[in-house]
Design a protein around this motif. Structure first.
Motif, PDB file in Angstrom:
ATOM      1  N   VAL A  95     -35.264  34.769  98.496  1.00  0.00           N
ATOM      2  CA  VAL A  95     -35.932  34.092  97.384  1.00  0.00           C
ATOM      3  C   VAL A  95     -36.732  35.097  96.561  1.00  0.00           C
ATOM      4  N   ILE A  96     -37.371  36.063  97.235  1.00  0.00           N
ATOM      5  CA  ILE A  96     -38.166  37.066  96.514  1.00  0.00           C
ATOM      6  C   ILE A  96     -37.264  38.010  95.721  1.00  0.00           C
ATOM      7  N   ILE A  97     -36.119  38.379  96.286  1.00  0.00           N
ATOM      8  CA  ILE A  97     -35.229  39.356  95.654  1.00  0.00           C
ATOM      9  C   ILE A  97     -34.335  38.701  94.609  1.00  0.00           C
ATOM     10  N   LEU A  98     -34.140  37.398  94.694  1.00  0.00           N
ATOM     11  CA  LEU A  98     -33.197  36.701  93.814  1.00  0.00           C
ATOM     12  C   LEU A  98     -33.430  36.940  92.327  1.00  0.00           C
ATOM     13  N   PRO A  99     -34.690  37.000  91.828  1.00  0.00           N
ATOM     14  CA  PRO A  99     -34.871  37.249  90.381  1.00  0.00           C
ATOM     15  C   PRO A  99     -34.283  38.560  89.892  1.00  0.00           C
ATOM     16  N   PHE A 100     -34.144  39.551  90.783  1.00  0.00           N
ATOM     17  CA  PHE A 100     -33.586  40.837  90.366  1.00  0.00           C
ATOM     18  C   PHE A 100     -32.101  40.743  90.058  1.00  0.00           C
ATOM     19  N   TRP A 101     -31.463  39.642  90.411  1.00  0.00           N
ATOM     20  CA  TRP A 101     -30.035  39.477  90.135  1.00  0.00           C
ATOM     21  C   TRP A 101     -29.768  39.105  88.684  1.00  0.00           C
ATOM     22  N   THR A 102     -30.801  38.767  87.958  1.00  0.00           N
ATOM     23  CA  THR A 102     -30.657  38.446  86.545  1.00  0.00           C
ATOM     24  C   THR A 102     -31.377  39.496  85.700  1.00  0.00           C
ATOM     25  N   SER A 103     -31.028  39.542  84.446  1.00  0.00           N
ATOM     26  CA  SER A 103     -31.619  40.524  83.531  1.00  0.00           C
ATOM     27  C   SER A 103     -33.109  40.258  83.344  1.00  0.00           C
ATOM     28  N   PHE A 104     -33.878  41.335  83.270  1.00  0.00           N
ATOM     29  CA  PHE A 104     -35.307  41.215  83.011  1.00  0.00           C
ATOM     30  C   PHE A 104     -35.562  40.517  81.685  1.00  0.00           C
TER      31      PHE A 104
END
Length: 295
Positions: free
Chosen positions: A118-127
């Motif tokens: 869950v913590i790492i999941l945002p890194f899978w999308t563009s900033f």
């Protein structure tokens, strides 16, 4: 003698050295050279600090750009606002991230993997896409205001966009994982027998946390704070999309000087001073790292 017998170590060190030389040192020296020049209307838009005459080389260095940084209100306020925003954002990320990292480190291995995902999941999308998504949520007619109005909690839309609060929210939303992961890595390696020994000696849980857990987790706290503070100081995308015209951070000032005013010398001087400002936090991080390695 042992080092001379191991020439292969240079094959390992050489790639990162070449990377730093090409992509850091060379641009840095170009920027430093431009910062001592004067702005002129030509291509490139700055004077040459080193010229060759018939008999000798002439070096002309101008310090007017650095004087402008310390005397003009725009640059002073931009540095102060950037430092204040980065410090407060880092503090909030620490207050939010430490309990999250602690809870993940103390959870069962199966649950821990899910929480880390869950913590790492945002890194899978563009900033950039994440910032745009946040803008769609907190806009005047965005998801948050629409939901609150529909539930009758508010009677008028909340003004969040183009405020300082929106900048803090964007930085915390974007950089919180960078605080959680280093602290989690430190807490996960913490020797559980130390906590058991403290409990056997009659130490209450809060005292054990203050005397054992918190001091041993300081390297992770320092690393996470640097990973949040350093990019937050020079943040450009979040203030541009979420902040108002009066929220000038130093990254926005450099952009305007380079691409709108075409004043490359003052923009280079701002960048050099920005790098000097970051030396302090990096030195603090090295201090904590050295203390941890010695212990």
């Amino acid at each position: 003698m042992h080092r001379s017998r191991n020439p292969w170590r240079w094959l390992i060190i050489l790639p990162p050295l070449l990377f730093l030389l090409i992509f850091f040192l060379v641009p840095f020296f170009f920027t430093l050279k431009i910062s001592f020049a004067d702005s002129v209307i030509r291509i490139p838009p700055f004077t040459d600090i080193l010229t060759r005459t018939a008999h000798h080389l002439r070096l002309v260095i101008s310090l007017s750009n650095f004087r402008r940084i310390f005397t003009e209100r725009l640059y002073v306020l931009a540095y102060l606002f950037s430092l204040r925003t980065a410090l407060l954002s880092t503090l909030i990320c620490l207050l939010l991230g430490y309990p999250i990292a602690y809870a993940i480190a103390r959870s069962r291995p199966s649950t821990r993997n899910i929480l880390l995902m869950v913590i790492i999941l945002p890194f899978w999308t563009s900033f950039l896409l994440r910032v745009y998504a946040l803008e769609a949520i907190i806009d005047n007619d965005g998801l948050l205001n629409t939901l609150l109005l529909h539930l009758g909690i508010i009677s008028h839309p909340l003004v969040i966009m183009h405020t300082n609060f929106a900048i803090y929210l964007g930085i915390i939303y974007s950089y919180l994982p960078f605080m959680v992961l280093p602290i989690f890595a430190t807490l996960e390696k913490l020797d559980a027998t130390l906590l058991e020994a403290a409990a056997d000696l009659g130490s209450p849980p809060w005292r054990t946390f203050l005397d054992v857990t918190l001091p041993l987790s300081m390297p992770g706290v320092a690393a996470g704070s640097m990973l949040v503070f350093i990019p937050a100081v020079g943040e450009f995308v979040i203030p541009s999309l979420l902040g108002g015209p009066g929220n000038l951070m130093i990254g926005r000032v450099m952009w305007d000087e380079f691409f709108i005013n075409h004043d490359w010398p003052i923009a280079s001087a701002v960048a050099i001073m920005f790098l000097i400002v970051l030396v302090g936090p990096i030195a603090i991080y090295r201090h904590f790292s050295d203390q941890h390695s010695e212990s």
